[in-house]
Write an enzyme that holds these catalytic residues in place. Structure first.
Site, mmCIF file in Angstrom:
data_model
loop_
_atom_site.group_PDB
_atom_site.id
_atom_site.type_symbol
_atom_site.label_atom_id
_atom_site.label_comp_id
_atom_site.label_asym_id
_atom_site.label_seq_id
_atom_site.Cartn_x
_atom_site.Cartn_y
_atom_site.Cartn_z
ATOM 1 N N LYS A 164 0.846 -1.203 0.000
ATOM 2 C CA LYS A 164 0.000 0.000 0.000
ATOM 3 C C LYS A 164 0.874 1.243 0.000
ATOM 4 O O LYS A 164 1.756 1.376 0.862
ATOM 5 C CB LYS A 164 -0.878 0.018 1.258
ATOM 6 C CG LYS A 164 -1.914 -1.090 1.292
ATOM 7 C CD LYS A 164 -3.204 -0.672 0.623
ATOM 8 C CE LYS A 164 -4.211 -1.806 0.673
ATOM 9 N NZ LYS A 164 -5.364 -1.566 -0.194
ATOM 10 N N ASP A 193 -0.313 -0.338 -4.576
ATOM 11 C CA ASP A 193 -1.721 0.076 -4.572
ATOM 12 C C ASP A 193 -1.841 1.427 -3.894
ATOM 13 O O ASP A 193 -1.639 1.553 -2.688
ATOM 14 C CB ASP A 193 -2.571 -0.972 -3.831
ATOM 15 C CG ASP A 193 -4.064 -0.696 -3.995
ATOM 16 O OD1 ASP A 193 -4.426 0.352 -4.587
ATOM 17 O OD2 ASP A 193 -4.870 -1.533 -3.537
ATOM 18 N N GLU A 219 -1.710 0.068 -8.914
ATOM 19 C CA GLU A 219 -3.159 -0.028 -8.820
ATOM 20 C C GLU A 219 -3.761 1.316 -8.418
ATOM 21 O O GLU A 219 -3.345 1.914 -7.426
ATOM 22 C CB GLU A 219 -3.464 -1.097 -7.752
ATOM 23 C CG GLU A 219 -4.890 -1.549 -7.689
ATOM 24 C CD GLU A 219 -5.003 -2.796 -6.783
ATOM 25 O OE1 GLU A 219 -4.109 -3.677 -6.830
ATOM 26 O OE2 GLU A 219 -5.978 -2.884 -6.033
ATOM 27 N N ASP A 254 -9.086 -0.399 -9.865
ATOM 28 C CA ASP A 254 -9.747 -1.151 -8.799
ATOM 29 C C ASP A 254 -10.989 -0.377 -8.343
ATOM 30 O O ASP A 254 -12.119 -0.727 -8.701
ATOM 31 C CB ASP A 254 -8.758 -1.390 -7.641
ATOM 32 C CG ASP A 254 -9.394 -2.202 -6.519
ATOM 33 O OD1 ASP A 254 -10.494 -2.738 -6.714
ATOM 34 O OD2 ASP A 254 -8.795 -2.312 -5.433
ATOM 35 N N LYS A 278 -13.059 -7.986 -8.527
ATOM 36 C CA LYS A 278 -13.578 -8.684 -7.353
ATOM 37 C C LYS A 278 -14.886 -9.341 -7.787
ATOM 38 O O LYS A 278 -15.932 -8.675 -7.850
ATOM 39 C CB LYS A 278 -13.830 -7.696 -6.212
ATOM 40 C CG LYS A 278 -12.572 -7.018 -5.686
ATOM 41 C CD LYS A 278 -12.913 -6.034 -4.575
ATOM 42 C CE LYS A 278 -11.672 -5.525 -3.869
ATOM 43 N NZ LYS A 278 -10.835 -4.638 -4.706
HETATM 44 MG MG MG Z 1 -6.935 -1.832 -4.535
#
Ligand code: MG
Length: 368
Positions: A164, A193, A219, A254, A278
């Site tokens: 992250k 991300d 991301e 995302d 997802k």
């Molecule tokens: Mg993500």
């Protein structure tokens, strides 16, 4: 041949199935810091369908509040309104504004076609060999903590890591990026991300730095939510497209693709980057994945922090994907205080028996 089949499907649409559902609120083993909040529990709904022949199927509606699909309350109201014996026609008529409910019902219906507990799922290539497996990406905490956490994960066999970023100061994180890259073995890769945290100039600094490093993709570098207004949203989308064209490191969407319509829109706009999907958030997974496949898109499958019911469905779709397999974003279990709700335990690889053996009836019974 065509007429009898049409009659058959018309009849099927009018046949009622027995619908039951159980809403859950499950405490997590450890608080989970997402980009938007800290979670201590997960809420959702498990549905169970049974046809008149006694075949049973399960599905899960697990909306993510920050992703602004339906709320769990709205999902429950919609499922309740179908009554105890909805027809196939009614099940198919759930509005597209309720993607997670549509998902749960679609998965439960396709589950009925396949006997529960039968590990041989002939409709998917994964069933053809027990040796079928996918790599799993390991999650690293934000900031410097990633540097100590990467070692045990490397020793456990992980080679793809998700870190992250956009949490601390850029200069600090760029320094940590170099330290992390230095730890990677040959073939090892980092996924970054940003959860939409960067402005264009931040993203440019990062992407310049990423160009010659083992970064698999970045991301969601930038993002504007629907609530930020159309102008902000268009500007962010424009920035994403510009960045994707200007830098060699692939960009993946995302937060931008949280429902079927989002994916279709980005595909329609010719997005050149990757998609984080997802499956649990998509109302019609098969159709969306079909479009992504036709467009030769690169897809990274990811968990929505669902129970074993949703995990089994999501992984089934991930293993059926005919495009290039990328490491799965399913390194999330054990997740719940009560392990009966967990999907496959964290390991560098998931094999198809790891999820085809998951028994949704265990989750269902545990919720009674
Ligand atoms: Mg993500």
């Amino acid at each position: 041949m065509r007429k009898p089949r049409q009659r058959c499907s018309a009849l099927a649409r009018k046949m009622a199935v027995h619908l039951q559902f159980r809403r859950y609120r499950l405490p997590l083993r450890m608080p989970l810091r997402t980009a938007h909040e800290v979670w201590t529990e997960r809420e959702g709904i498990v549905v169970r369908l049974e046809d008149r022949g006694g075949a049973v199927g399960f599905g899960e509606a697990a909306p993510i509040p920050a992703f602004a699909t339906e709320t769990v309350d709205a999902a429950e109201a919609a499922i309740r309104s179908l009554g105890e014996w909805p027809t196939e026609e009614q099940l198919s008529a759930v509005p597209t504004a309720l993607p997670c409910v549509r998902h749960a019902l679609t998965e439960a219906r396709s589950d009925i076609e396949r006997p529960v507990g039968d590990p041989t799922d002939r409709s998917h290539p994964s069933a053809q060999s027990d040796a079928s497996y996918r790599a799993v990406a390991a999650l690293l905490p934000a900031g410097r903590a990633a540097l100590s956490e990467i070692h045990p994960k490397l020793e456990a066999g992980f080679r793809i890591f998700k870190w992250k970023v956009g949490v601390g100061a850029i200069a600090d994180e760029l320094g940590q990026l170099d330290d992390l890259c230095a730890e990677l073995p040959a073939g090892g890769k980092l996924r970054l991300d940003a959860n939409g945290a960067w402005q264009r100039r931040d993203a440019e600094r990062w992407l310049e730095r990423c160009a010659e490093r083992p970064i698999e993709f970045v991301e969601q570098p930038c993002f504007a939510s629907k609530t930020a207004g159309e102008t902000a949203q268009l500007r962010a989308e424009d920035t994403l497209r510009g960045l994707a064209e200007d830098y060699p490191t692939p960009l993946a969407l995302d937060e931008s693709v949280v429902c079927d319509a989002d994916v279709m829109r980005w595909l329609g706009n010719g997005w050149p980057g990757w998609f984080v999907i997802k499956p649990s958030l998509l109302g019609d997974v098969v159709t969306v994945l079909g479009k992504l496949r036709s467009a030769k898109s690169t897809v990274v499958f990811s968990s929505a922090l669902e129970t074993a019911v949703g995990a089994r469905s999501a992984l089934r779709h991930a293993f059926a994907w005919q495009g290039e397999p990328k490491a799965l974003g399913f390194g999330v279990w054990p997740l719940f205080v009560d392990a009966r709700f967990d999907g496959p335990a964290l390991a560098p690889f998931i094999r198809s028996p790891d999820f085809s053996r998951l028994d949704p009836a265990v989750v269902w019974n545990a919720l009674s």
